[in-house]
Design an enzyme around this catalytic site. Sequence first.
Site, mmCIF file in Angstrom:
data_model
loop_
_atom_site.group_PDB
_atom_site.id
_atom_site.type_symbol
_atom_site.label_atom_id
_atom_site.label_comp_id
_atom_site.label_asym_id
_atom_site.label_seq_id
_atom_site.Cartn_x
_atom_site.Cartn_y
_atom_site.Cartn_z
ATOM 1 N N ASP A 24 26.308 -122.812 -91.159
ATOM 2 C CA ASP A 24 25.917 -123.087 -92.539
ATOM 3 C C ASP A 24 25.153 -124.393 -92.671
ATOM 4 O O ASP A 24 25.152 -125.013 -93.729
ATOM 5 C CB ASP A 24 27.174 -123.139 -93.417
ATOM 6 C CG ASP A 24 28.152 -124.216 -92.968
ATOM 7 O OD1 ASP A 24 28.263 -124.449 -91.740
ATOM 8 O OD2 ASP A 24 28.798 -124.840 -93.833
ATOM 9 N N LYS A 97 28.605 -121.734 -97.656
ATOM 10 C CA LYS A 97 28.754 -123.167 -97.996
ATOM 11 C C LYS A 97 28.261 -123.349 -99.421
ATOM 12 O O LYS A 97 27.136 -122.943 -99.734
ATOM 13 C CB LYS A 97 27.880 -123.977 -97.042
ATOM 14 C CG LYS A 97 27.662 -125.430 -97.417
ATOM 15 C CD LYS A 97 26.499 -125.965 -96.574
ATOM 16 C CE LYS A 97 26.071 -127.340 -96.981
ATOM 17 N NZ LYS A 97 27.030 -128.352 -96.546
ATOM 18 N N LYS A 136 33.017 -122.430 -98.518
ATOM 19 C CA LYS A 136 33.381 -123.700 -97.872
ATOM 20 C C LYS A 136 32.826 -124.880 -98.669
ATOM 21 O O LYS A 136 31.700 -124.810 -99.171
ATOM 22 C CB LYS A 136 32.806 -123.751 -96.455
ATOM 23 C CG LYS A 136 33.171 -125.045 -95.720
ATOM 24 C CD LYS A 136 32.359 -125.259 -94.455
ATOM 25 C CE LYS A 136 31.271 -126.291 -94.698
ATOM 26 N NZ LYS A 136 30.588 -126.707 -93.442
ATOM 27 N N GLU A 177 37.679 -128.397 -96.914
ATOM 28 C CA GLU A 177 37.395 -129.178 -95.705
ATOM 29 C C GLU A 177 37.263 -130.670 -96.006
ATOM 30 O O GLU A 177 36.190 -131.135 -96.388
ATOM 31 C CB GLU A 177 36.093 -128.682 -95.053
ATOM 32 C CG GLU A 177 35.755 -129.462 -93.778
ATOM 33 C CD GLU A 177 34.432 -129.064 -93.134
ATOM 34 O OE1 GLU A 177 33.650 -128.324 -93.775
ATOM 35 O OE2 GLU A 177 34.182 -129.499 -92.008
ATOM 36 N N LYS A 219 40.348 -126.411 -93.639
ATOM 37 C CA LYS A 219 39.522 -126.741 -92.475
ATOM 38 C C LYS A 219 39.722 -128.228 -92.223
ATOM 39 O O LYS A 219 39.303 -129.068 -93.022
ATOM 40 C CB LYS A 219 38.052 -126.412 -92.747
ATOM 41 C CG LYS A 219 37.136 -126.795 -91.582
ATOM 42 C CD LYS A 219 35.832 -126.009 -91.620
ATOM 43 C CE LYS A 219 34.872 -126.503 -90.556
ATOM 44 N NZ LYS A 219 33.734 -125.586 -90.369
ATOM 45 N N SER A 261 34.604 -129.095 -85.274
ATOM 46 C CA SER A 261 34.489 -129.774 -83.978
ATOM 47 C C SER A 261 34.013 -131.215 -84.144
ATOM 48 O O SER A 261 34.349 -132.068 -83.304
ATOM 49 C CB SER A 261 33.615 -128.990 -83.005
ATOM 50 O OG SER A 261 32.322 -128.755 -83.497
ATOM 51 N N GLY A 291 31.064 -125.505 -85.582
ATOM 52 C CA GLY A 291 29.609 -125.388 -85.699
ATOM 53 C C GLY A 291 28.994 -125.733 -84.360
ATOM 54 O O GLY A 291 28.674 -124.869 -83.546
ATOM 55 N N ARG A 292 28.897 -127.050 -84.114
ATOM 56 C CA ARG A 292 28.250 -127.494 -82.875
ATOM 57 C C ARG A 292 28.946 -126.962 -81.627
ATOM 58 O O ARG A 292 28.298 -126.527 -80.684
ATOM 59 C CB ARG A 292 28.181 -129.025 -82.848
ATOM 60 C CG ARG A 292 27.067 -129.566 -83.701
ATOM 61 C CD ARG A 292 27.267 -131.019 -84.047
ATOM 62 N NE ARG A 292 28.320 -131.225 -85.031
ATOM 63 C CZ ARG A 292 28.683 -132.395 -85.514
ATOM 64 N NH1 ARG A 292 28.103 -133.490 -85.069
ATOM 65 N NH2 ARG A 292 29.626 -132.492 -86.428
HETATM 66 P P1 13P Z 1 31.088 -128.945 -86.567
HETATM 67 O O1 13P Z 1 32.043 -128.069 -85.826
HETATM 68 O O2 13P Z 1 29.745 -129.081 -85.883
HETATM 69 O O3 13P Z 1 31.699 -130.248 -86.970
HETATM 70 O O4 13P Z 1 30.718 -128.191 -87.916
HETATM 71 C C1 13P Z 1 31.693 -127.539 -88.609
HETATM 72 C C2 13P Z 1 31.378 -127.542 -90.048
HETATM 73 O O5 13P Z 1 31.225 -126.509 -90.653
HETATM 74 C C3 13P Z 1 31.288 -128.821 -90.750
HETATM 75 O O6 13P Z 1 31.291 -128.599 -92.124
#
Ligand code: 13P
Length: 336
Positions: A24, A97, A136, A177, A219, A261, A291-292
């Site tokens: 997102d 998002k 999110k 989150e 989250k 992450s 994400g990453r």
């Molecule tokens: P990362 O895992 O790269 O931190 O991203 C997750 C995410 O959605 C942050 O909002």
Amino acid sequence: MSIEQLESIAQAMVAPGKGIIAIDESNNTIKKRFDAVGVENSEEHRRAYREMLLTTPGLNEHISGAILYDETIRQSTKAGVPFTKIMLDNGILPGIKVDKGPHPLAGFPGEVVTEGLDGLRERLNEYARLGARFAKWRAVIAIGEDMPSSTCIDANCHALARYAALCQEAGLVPMVEPEVLMDGDHDIDLCYDVTEATLRSLFASLYEQGVMLEGTILKASMVLSGKDCAEQADIEEVAEATIRCLKTTVPAALPGIVFLSGGQSDEMATAHLNAMNQMGPHPWPLSFSYGRAMQQAALKLWAKDMAGNFAAAQNTVAQRAKENGLAALGQWSRAA
Ligand code: 13P
């Protein structure tokens, strides 16, 4: 939408051995990711990249849902099939998002508050019509000199709770989150204290706004040493501190917790999740919403040769999904 329906969506998001892929990134954030690998940030590149991720064969074995960005939820494959249809046909829940990103908090230099409540009811209703099942909202809490202030924590948690109540009204499961950033040279104890204060404020605000915990997913960020701290806590310490912090702040009625992450390496993100699950059972399933740590290896491959490396990039995504799925069960090992 009844509470039972919200509850069953939330439970499906954290089904055993499954987690979420976060794709997102806003157009500004994906530009940073694309710049790092030499890809031009065009709408077609963004679409093609997300198509590669979402059409990974077997993705649904370890992935329960994917978080999309406003542009992405409206996009289709090259063959013209909406991404949301591909996902729902494959049993992958579309998420969206909905926050408008962090903005400077007036009167508190260096601190931010996430905006996006204005017009949110209408946007949520539209996203639900487009196929979204969950949403999110990310709040950002930075650790630094005299930071975070309780004003920053409470303002962010108030907004998270207002957002969550609106989501449930629209029939979407809110993923809340509050990310405590890894940036800085603070030690793990300070990260613990800030995470504890943040989660206490969050659950007080959710209660205040009448949010049903049974239809909500947290989250969370892990309790870690700051990126520049000379003394880095090891995997067991991180897992132990994170579990202790969650157990003292998060009600057992919550259907599940997923982690971001946050800049950890792929392997550390997986190893930490695995260690936490090996310390179970816990009051809630603990899984991932990376994400990453789900994408960075695949992005590098795809960027080198979009057509030629398409299948190799998808294999990498499938491998990361498998490893994190095993970690969500506490069954991962380095050789997996
Ligand atoms: P990362 O895992 O790269 O931190 O991203 C997750 C995410 O959605 C942050 O909002």
